[in-house]
Motif scaffolding. Structure first.
Motif, PDB file in Angstrom:
ATOM      1  N   LYS A  44       2.321  12.585   1.611  1.00 44.70           N
ATOM      2  CA  LYS A  44       1.990  13.213   2.896  1.00 44.70           C
ATOM      3  C   LYS A  44       3.151  13.092   3.869  1.00 44.70           C
ATOM      4  N   ARG A  45       3.280  14.106   4.715  1.00 43.82           N
ATOM      5  CA  ARG A  45       4.304  14.121   5.748  1.00 43.82           C
ATOM      6  C   ARG A  45       3.730  13.580   7.056  1.00 43.82           C
ATOM      7  N   PHE A  74      -1.764  10.507   6.796  1.00 38.24           N
ATOM      8  CA  PHE A  74      -0.400  10.002   6.605  1.00 38.24           C
ATOM      9  C   PHE A  74      -0.345   8.490   6.839  1.00 38.24           C
ATOM     10  N   GLY A  75       0.267   7.786   5.905  1.00 33.09           N
ATOM     11  CA  GLY A  75       0.504   6.358   6.060  1.00 33.09           C
ATOM     12  C   GLY A  75      -0.726   5.483   5.977  1.00 33.09           C
ATOM     13  N   PRO A 121       0.828  -1.207   0.000  1.00 34.55           N
ATOM     14  CA  PRO A 121       0.000   0.000   0.000  1.00 34.55           C
ATOM     15  C   PRO A 121       0.866   1.263   0.000  1.00 34.55           C
ATOM     16  N   TRP A 122       0.297   2.336  -0.505  1.00 38.22           N
ATOM     17  CA  TRP A 122       1.036   3.603  -0.560  1.00 38.22           C
ATOM     18  C   TRP A 122       1.484   4.051   0.831  1.00 38.22           C
ATOM     19  N   GLY A 123       0.719   3.686   1.849  1.00 39.23           N
ATOM     20  CA  GLY A 123       1.107   4.055   3.211  1.00 39.23           C
ATOM     21  C   GLY A 123       2.499   3.581   3.575  1.00 39.23           C
TER      22      GLY A 123
END
Length: 350
Positions: free
Chosen positions: A331-332, A338-339, A268-270
């Motif tokens: 995202k930071r 985020f995540g 996953p992108w997270g």
């Protein structure tokens, strides 16, 4: 003349149910209704930022990369380069490549205060390591392996766990005899990679071999971890049920998809956002290693070949970060969401 003070290395603290890897391996089926999940050692790749994202996604126990004892105990630079951790990096098994008792004891003295267990590498098939008597060479030297296990356990007892990770012999009864000797020497558990020294990773793991070995050492009452070809969460249950193993270790599958143990079929992108955060926060990974981690994850996410090629053409961490921000919404830490995202958040160019 000034005398140097002797540096006293603290003894390891007593293990608790929270960080005792042996307890976790024995009880996960009762407490979580599943086998224990283990992120195995990868040379270079199992460093702190990567270990932490594996923990974010349900890895119960995580290993360090294999560290060569002879270099580690003699070279301050090797110690700085090879081993870093923080207070949340637990349960942690530090894997060691070693060919003698003296180096192993020195190594344990140095790392025991900072980990929960030591894993002796008896499975690395690299020819250079075998020539040095390290890795797979140890499965053909049961006297030395048993001596190393016994010496460490006699010194540390239950304050430090000790594991051996082995490959199988062509004659499985030879492996059975090796495992019985390691058990008698005091090992806390054994990890069995179901391939021989010469079996390529492209060939299927021999689960029948692992099952046979486990059946022959049941009387020793020692947990066994099965290793090989774990690429999906469903593989964990399948491998454990078939072999009778107490836990399942994934290695290559996690390199591509650190969220494997959470049930994600693809990375996953997270994972990408968490890996970026941890890499920058800890500043302990070389650029090329960071780049390759991201390549493996994005390839698993089926990013286009053209974009993967662009990624690999970047020459520095700032350039690579700029490339990410030009192509994706990154995202930071601390930002909402985020995540958490799964799909790749491409930036749409009007």
């Amino acid at each position: 003349m000034e005398t140097k003070k002797k540096v006293v290395i603290p003894r390891p603290k007593p293990l608790t149910s929270e960080n005792d890897p042996l307890h976790i391996i024995k009880t996960r089926m009762v407490t979580h209704n599943r086998p224990a999940t283990i992120a195995g050692p990868m040379v270079r790749y199992s460093k702190l930022p990567f270990r932490q994202i594996c923990r974010d996604y349900n890895a119960d126990i995580v290993y360090s990369p294999m560290i060569l004892a002879r270099e580690f105990v003699r070279n301050e630079h090797a110690r700085q380069a090879d081993f870093s951790r923080n207070s949340s990096d637990t349960p942690l098994i530090v894997q060691v490549g070693v060919n003698n008792v003296t180096d192993l004891l020195k190594f344990c003295e140095m790392v025991a205060p900072y980990c929960d267990g030591i894993g002796i590498n008896c499975g690395c098939p690299i020819k250079e390591q075998i020539r040095e008597g390290i890795g797979c060479a140890l499965i053909y030297n049961p006297d030395l392996l048993s001596s190393m296990v016994r010496t460490v356990k006699e010194k540390y007892k239950d304050t430090l766990r000790l594991e051996t990770k082995i490959r199988i012999h062509d004659d499985l009864d030879t492996t059975v005899e090796l495992c019985r000797r390691v058990c008698d020497a005091g090992a806390d558990w054994i990890t069995i990679h179901g391939r021989t020294r010469r079996t390529r990773s492209s060939q299927p793991v021999n689960l029948d071999a692992i099952k046979y070995i486990i059946s022959k050492i049941k009387d020793k009452n020692i947990p066994v971890v099965a290793n090989g070809d774990c690429f999906q969460l469903s593989d964990v249950t399948r491998i454990a049920d078939y072999t009778g193993a107490n836990a399942v270790m994934a290695v290559r599958g996690l390199l591509e998809n650190p969220a494997l143990f959470s049930g994600y079929g693809r990375c996953p992108w997270g994972c990408i956002e968490r890996f970026w955060y941890r890499t920058i926060e800890y500043t302990c990974l070389p650029f090329q290693l960071t780049q390759h981690h991201l390549f493996c994850m994005l390839e698993n996410m089926q990013l286009s070949k053209s974009l993967l090629k662009e990624l690999m053409s970047t020459k520095s961490l700032p350039e690579m970060l700029d490339w990410f921000e030009d192509n994706f919404e990154l995202k930071r830490y601390g930002e909402k969401g985020f995540g958490e995202r799964v799909e790749i958040p491409y930036i749409k160019i009007e």
